[in-house]
Scaffold this motif. Structure first.
Motif, PDB file in Angstrom:
ATOM      1  N   UNK A   4      24.223 -17.649 -38.706  1.00  0.00           N
ATOM      2  CA  UNK A   4      25.365 -17.316 -37.871  1.00  0.00           C
ATOM      3  C   UNK A   4      26.273 -18.530 -37.741  1.00  0.00           C
ATOM      4  N   UNK A   5      27.572 -18.264 -37.702  1.00  0.00           N
ATOM      5  CA  UNK A   5      28.569 -19.322 -37.589  1.00  0.00           C
ATOM      6  C   UNK A   5      29.606 -18.898 -36.557  1.00  0.00           C
ATOM      7  N   UNK A   6      29.983 -19.847 -35.700  1.00  0.00           N
ATOM      8  CA  UNK A   6      31.057 -19.600 -34.733  1.00  0.00           C
ATOM      9  C   UNK A   6      32.217 -20.494 -35.124  1.00  0.00           C
ATOM     10  N   UNK A   7      33.406 -19.889 -35.171  1.00  0.00           N
ATOM     11  CA  UNK A   7      34.605 -20.652 -35.525  1.00  0.00           C
ATOM     12  C   UNK A   7      35.810 -20.028 -34.840  1.00  0.00           C
ATOM     13  N   UNK A   8      36.939 -20.719 -34.926  1.00  0.00           N
ATOM     14  CA  UNK A   8      38.194 -20.186 -34.401  1.00  0.00           C
ATOM     15  C   UNK A   8      38.790 -19.258 -35.465  1.00  0.00           C
ATOM     16  N   UNK A   9      39.253 -18.108 -35.038  1.00  0.00           N
ATOM     17  CA  UNK A   9      39.842 -17.120 -35.955  1.00  0.00           C
ATOM     18  C   UNK A   9      41.121 -17.667 -36.582  1.00  0.00           C
ATOM     19  N   UNK A  55      37.814 -16.891 -30.784  1.00  0.00           N
ATOM     20  CA  UNK A  55      36.586 -17.247 -31.497  1.00  0.00           C
ATOM     21  C   UNK A  55      36.032 -16.034 -32.227  1.00  0.00           C
ATOM     22  N   UNK A  56      35.344 -16.290 -33.328  1.00  0.00           N
ATOM     23  CA  UNK A  56      34.595 -15.250 -34.021  1.00  0.00           C
ATOM     24  C   UNK A  56      33.185 -15.753 -34.282  1.00  0.00           C
ATOM     25  N   UNK A  57      32.248 -14.827 -34.223  1.00  0.00           N
ATOM     26  CA  UNK A  57      30.866 -15.064 -34.637  1.00  0.00           C
ATOM     27  C   UNK A  57      30.694 -14.275 -35.915  1.00  0.00           C
TER      28      UNK A  57
END
Length: 178
Positions: A4-9, A55-57
């Motif tokens: 899993x990765x969290x980042x800014x859309x 944010x997106x996961x």
């Protein structure tokens, strides 16, 4: 094992975000809830990308969940003196797997508390049309600080969660009205 990765859309995410928002909020549209997130089109999603931190996961294949953070220092009218989370949606086929909770915890703790050092976070929910969310947020530590009747006949509820207790002042939750 899924990574899993969290980042800014980013702009390239708009189509996938539109799909997630449209699918996730269909039940709320059917209940008559008329919030921006419920009726978000591609243009609104682009605007949200430019004016909030969205944010997106994701896993290796797709975006699983999204949430946006609005700031009290934005040009548009803010509802509180603390950041406001909204546009929280999880891909319907991924519901119940903990992805939304994982992303919300990251935003609350890693981003808002540990990075921005904000004492609290706020959000809004419905008290009548989808009251189950109220209890979910209460279990996550959110408390009601304001209620108001909406023109649609719903009860709009604003909630907060303390992130840094020694810096939080409940008297600072609401902006003074002019």
């Amino acid at each position: 094992m899924t990574t899993l990765n969290i980042r800014v859309a980013v702009e390239e995410d708009v189509e996938e975000l539109y799909y997630i928002m449209h699918q996730a909020f269909t039940p709320l549209r059917e209940l008559g809830i008329n919030w921006p997130s419920v009726n978000a089109d591609r243009s609104m999603i682009r605007d949200n990308l430019c004016n909030t931190t969205m944010f997106v996961l994701e896993d290796e294949e797709k975006i699983l969940s999204t949430i946006s953070v609005r700031y009290p220092w934005e040009a548009r009218k803010s509802v509180a003196t603390y950041p406001f989370v909204w546009w929280f949606a999880t891909r319907p086929e991924c519901e119940g797997k903990g992805y939304g909770s994982y992303l919300l915890k990251y935003v609350e703790e890693t981003f808002l508390r540990d990075t921005l050092k904000v004492p609290a976070v706020t959000l809004g929910t419905s008290g009548r049309l989808h009251p189950w969310l109220l209890n979910i947020y209460k279990r996550r530590g959110y408390k009601v600080y304001k209620e108001r009747e909406t023109k649609e006949g719903d009860l709009g509820i604003l909630m907060y969660k303390t992130l840094i207790p020694e810096q939080f002042d409940e008297n600072n939750l609401q902006r003074p009205t002019s």
